[in-house]
Write a protein that holds these residues in place. Structure first.
Motif, PDB file in Angstrom:
ATOM      1  N   GLY A  65      14.938  -6.591  -4.888  1.00 57.92           N
ATOM      2  CA  GLY A  65      13.895  -6.098  -3.958  1.00 57.92           C
ATOM      3  C   GLY A  65      14.120  -5.280  -3.058  1.00 57.92           C
ATOM      4  N   SER A  66      15.409  -5.084  -2.337  1.00 61.10           N
ATOM      5  CA  SER A  66      15.572  -4.018  -1.319  1.00 61.10           C
ATOM      6  C   SER A  66      15.476  -2.736  -1.864  1.00 61.10           C
ATOM      7  CB  SER A  66      16.625  -4.344  -0.528  1.00 61.10           C
ATOM      8  OG  SER A  66      17.867  -4.322  -1.372  1.00 61.10           O
ATOM      9  N   CYS A  67      16.041  -2.530  -3.366  1.00 57.19           N
ATOM     10  CA  CYS A  67      15.932  -1.310  -4.032  1.00 57.19           C
ATOM     11  C   CYS A  67      14.623  -1.010  -4.275  1.00 57.19           C
ATOM     12  CB  CYS A  67      16.959  -1.181  -5.062  1.00 57.19           C
ATOM     13  SG  CYS A  67      18.752  -1.314  -4.785  1.00 57.19           S
ATOM     14  N   CYS A  68      13.924  -1.778  -4.533  1.00 58.62           N
ATOM     15  CA  CYS A  68      12.366  -1.340  -4.842  1.00 58.62           C
ATOM     16  C   CYS A  68      11.781  -0.791  -3.464  1.00 58.62           C
ATOM     17  CB  CYS A  68      11.541  -2.567  -5.423  1.00 58.62           C
ATOM     18  SG  CYS A  68      11.905  -2.892  -7.295  1.00 58.62           S
ATOM     19  N   CYS A  69      11.903  -1.441  -2.461  1.00 62.63           N
ATOM     20  CA  CYS A  69      11.541  -0.970  -1.332  1.00 62.63           C
ATOM     21  C   CYS A  69      12.035   0.317  -0.876  1.00 62.63           C
ATOM     22  CB  CYS A  69      11.712  -1.958  -0.130  1.00 62.63           C
ATOM     23  SG  CYS A  69      11.035  -3.627  -0.337  1.00 62.63           S
ATOM     24  N   GLY A  70      13.178   0.529  -0.840  1.00 60.22           N
ATOM     25  CA  GLY A  70      13.945   1.706  -0.740  1.00 60.22           C
ATOM     26  C   GLY A  70      13.392   2.842  -1.441  1.00 60.22           C
ATOM     27  N   ALA A  71      13.274   2.660  -2.886  1.00 60.02           N
ATOM     28  CA  ALA A  71      12.672   3.695  -3.789  1.00 60.02           C
ATOM     29  C   ALA A  71      11.263   4.204  -3.335  1.00 60.02           C
ATOM     30  CB  ALA A  71      12.968   3.208  -5.271  1.00 60.02           C
ATOM     31  N   VAL A  72      10.370   3.129  -3.114  1.00 60.27           N
ATOM     32  CA  VAL A  72       9.095   3.341  -2.898  1.00 60.27           C
ATOM     33  C   VAL A  72       9.017   4.301  -1.519  1.00 60.27           C
ATOM     34  CG1 VAL A  72       6.774   2.518  -1.972  1.00 60.27           C
ATOM     35  CG2 VAL A  72       8.006   1.540  -4.038  1.00 60.27           C
ATOM     36  N   VAL A  73       9.578   3.801  -0.395  1.00 64.11           N
ATOM     37  CA  VAL A  73       9.682   4.649   0.815  1.00 64.11           C
ATOM     38  C   VAL A  73      10.061   6.027   0.643  1.00 64.11           C
ATOM     39  CG1 VAL A  73      10.919   4.816   2.888  1.00 64.11           C
ATOM     40  CG2 VAL A  73       9.935   2.484   2.444  1.00 64.11           C
ATOM     41  N   ASN A  74      10.962   6.256  -0.240  1.00 67.68           N
ATOM     42  CA  ASN A  74      11.723   7.653  -0.378  1.00 67.68           C
ATOM     43  C   ASN A  74      10.399   8.556  -1.110  1.00 67.68           C
ATOM     44  OD1 ASN A  74      13.863   7.452   1.214  1.00 67.68           O
ATOM     45  ND2 ASN A  74      15.140   6.868  -0.715  1.00 67.68           N
ATOM     46  N   GLY A  75       9.891   7.716  -2.033  1.00 72.73           N
ATOM     47  CA  GLY A  75       8.896   8.457  -2.964  1.00 72.73           C
ATOM     48  C   GLY A  75       7.764   8.842  -2.003  1.00 72.73           C
ATOM     49  N   ILE A  76       7.298   7.898  -1.138  1.00 70.57           N
ATOM     50  CA  ILE A  76       6.185   8.339  -0.111  1.00 70.57           C
ATOM     51  C   ILE A  76       6.616   9.334   0.875  1.00 70.57           C
ATOM     52  CG2 ILE A  76       4.909   7.252   1.667  1.00 70.57           C
ATOM     53  CD1 ILE A  76       4.859   4.614   0.435  1.00 70.57           C
ATOM     54  N   ARG A  77       7.784   9.290   1.064  1.00 70.68           N
ATOM     55  CA  ARG A  77       8.268  10.380   2.190  1.00 70.68           C
ATOM     56  C   ARG A  77       8.452  11.676   1.491  1.00 70.68           C
ATOM     57  NH1 ARG A  77      13.861   9.026   4.007  1.00 70.68           N
ATOM     58  NH2 ARG A  77      13.590  10.571   5.652  1.00 70.68           N
ATOM     59  N   ARG A  78       8.488  11.881   0.264  1.00 74.75           N
ATOM     60  CA  ARG A  78       8.426  13.051  -0.562  1.00 74.75           C
ATOM     61  C   ARG A  78       7.173  13.379  -1.008  1.00 74.75           C
ATOM     62  NH1 ARG A  78      14.055  13.958  -2.188  1.00 74.75           N
ATOM     63  NH2 ARG A  78      13.390  15.085  -4.070  1.00 74.75           N
ATOM     64  N   GLY A  79       6.071  12.773  -0.655  1.00 77.41           N
ATOM     65  CA  GLY A  79       4.473  13.001  -1.006  1.00 77.41           C
ATOM     66  C   GLY A  79       4.352  12.635  -2.318  1.00 77.41           C
ATOM     67  N   LEU A  80       5.213  11.813  -3.226  1.00 74.88           N
ATOM     68  CA  LEU A  80       5.030  11.606  -4.496  1.00 74.88           C
ATOM     69  C   LEU A  80       4.293  10.425  -4.877  1.00 74.88           C
ATOM     70  CD1 LEU A  80       8.566  12.340  -5.641  1.00 74.88           C
ATOM     71  CD2 LEU A  80       6.530  13.773  -5.901  1.00 74.88           C
ATOM     72  N   LEU A  81       4.086   9.410  -3.727  1.00 76.77           N
ATOM     73  CA  LEU A  81       3.314   8.077  -4.383  1.00 76.77           C
ATOM     74  C   LEU A  81       2.406   7.645  -3.063  1.00 76.77           C
ATOM     75  CD1 LEU A  81       6.800   6.087  -4.808  1.00 76.77           C
ATOM     76  CD2 LEU A  81       4.936   7.000  -6.627  1.00 76.77           C
ATOM     77  N   ASP A  82       1.430   6.889  -3.592  1.00 80.63           N
ATOM     78  CA  ASP A  82       0.312   6.244  -2.539  1.00 80.63           C
ATOM     79  C   ASP A  82       1.130   5.254  -1.629  1.00 80.63           C
ATOM     80  OD1 ASP A  82      -1.375   8.163  -3.314  1.00 80.63           O
ATOM     81  OD2 ASP A  82      -2.227   6.830  -4.646  1.00 80.63           O
ATOM     82  N   ASP A  83       0.336   4.579  -0.967  1.00 76.44           N
ATOM     83  CA  ASP A  83       1.015   3.450  -0.056  1.00 76.44           C
ATOM     84  C   ASP A  83       1.294   2.156  -0.784  1.00 76.44           C
ATOM     85  OD1 ASP A  83      -1.505   2.680  -0.134  1.00 76.44           O
ATOM     86  OD2 ASP A  83      -2.248   2.939   1.881  1.00 76.44           O
ATOM     87  N   THR A  84       0.543   2.162  -1.692  1.00 82.51           N
ATOM     88  CA  THR A  84       0.889   0.694  -2.764  1.00 82.51           C
ATOM     89  C   THR A  84       1.034   0.947  -4.018  1.00 82.51           C
ATOM     90  OG1 THR A  84      -1.018  -0.404  -1.300  1.00 82.51           O
ATOM     91  CG2 THR A  84      -0.142  -1.504  -3.553  1.00 82.51           C
TER      92      THR A  84
END
Length: 267
Positions: free
Chosen positions: A211-230
């Motif tokens: 669970g925490s790794c899923c969160c960390g991966a998405v946070v880093n992807g959003i910060r890099r401009g690769l992902l939306d917020d959901t």
């Protein structure tokens, strides 16, 4: 003595819950290692010990199978929340972890959500060994880093099937840039709302999910401009949803399921 436990999983991320409310807490590093052994113990990715708490429904203490402590576990937090909500007949519960107070809710389809708190993005909070931009680390592959209460290092790759996680993960876990070691993620972006994730987990080898790794991966992807917020996060053991608005808490949502219950012998 015998120690009652319940074993559950969330998208393949298996954990055991030991409820010691109103009782002493016999869990030590040695006990956690013995229970975590998949051949001579119960086996788990994480152990959650449920304890009394004055300002929440319960306090949770987390252990890795190698006998080390960790501050947070999104899967086991949701598993404890599921059991306590059933016990109290409620749709929400607040739990205390070393990340602070975490609010958990039951959502449509018997899924459970937890607000994992805001990610820690500064180099010292991850922690890293020196002051650098955590969005792009000076490591081959240019990963990003953050903390969700435990450190995360995320690589974005073209073909996740080409990565031998069990081979490359151990060296990255103990890279000198991470004085407290790190979880290591390999992410293939399938779309702005869907990623494929594989994990080398600090102190736990290659899990089916985290669970925490899923969160960390998405946070880093959003910060890099690769992902939306959901984002739907597809792990080896199943899919969860992670939401982050770039400022507040990270919301992790998915199914949790009981596997078994029993009692372990402590000698």
């Amino acid at each position: 003595m015998t120690l009652p436990f319940v074993k559950m999983h969330a998208h393949g991320d298996d954990f055991i819950i030991i409820d010691r409310r109103g009782q002493d807490n016999p869990i030590t590093a040695q006990v956690a290692r013995r229970l975590g052994n998949r051949h001579t113990g119960i086996g788990f990715n994480q152990l959650a010990v449920v304890l009394d708490c004055e300002d929440a429904a319960a306090r949770i203490q987390f252990w890795n199978p190698d006998g080390t402590r960790l501050h947070t576990c999104g899967s086991a937090t949701r598993g404890v929340a599921d059991r306590l909500m059933h016990e109290a007949g409620t749709q929400a519960v607040v739990l205390r972890t070393e990340r602070g107070l975490l609010t958990c809710t039951r959502v449509e389809g018997q899924q459970v959500s937890v607000d994992m708190g805001a990610p820690l993005l500064d180099w010292a909070a991850v922690p890293l060994a020196k002051a650098i931009d955590t969005r792009v680390l000076p490591i081959d592959g240019s990963p990003a880093a953050c903390s969700m209460g435990n450190p995360h290092c995320t690589f974005f790759v073209e073909d996740i099937a080409a990565i031998n996680v069990a081979t490359v993960g151990p060296a990255l876990e103990v890279h000198p840039l991470f004085p407290a070691k790190t979880n290591v993620h390999f992410v293939q972006v399938l779309s702005r709302s869907h990623i494929r994730l594989r994990i080398w987990e600090r102190g736990g080898a290659v899990p089916l999910g985290s669970g925490s790794c899923c969160c960390g991966a998405v946070v880093n992807g959003i910060r890099r401009g690769l992902l939306d917020d959901t984002v739907a996060v597809e792990c080896d053991g199943g899919t969860v949803t992670v939401q982050w608005d770039g400022q507040g808490g990270v919301i992790l949502t998915g199914h949790v399921e009981p596997i078994m219950q029993g009692a372990a012998y402590l000698y």
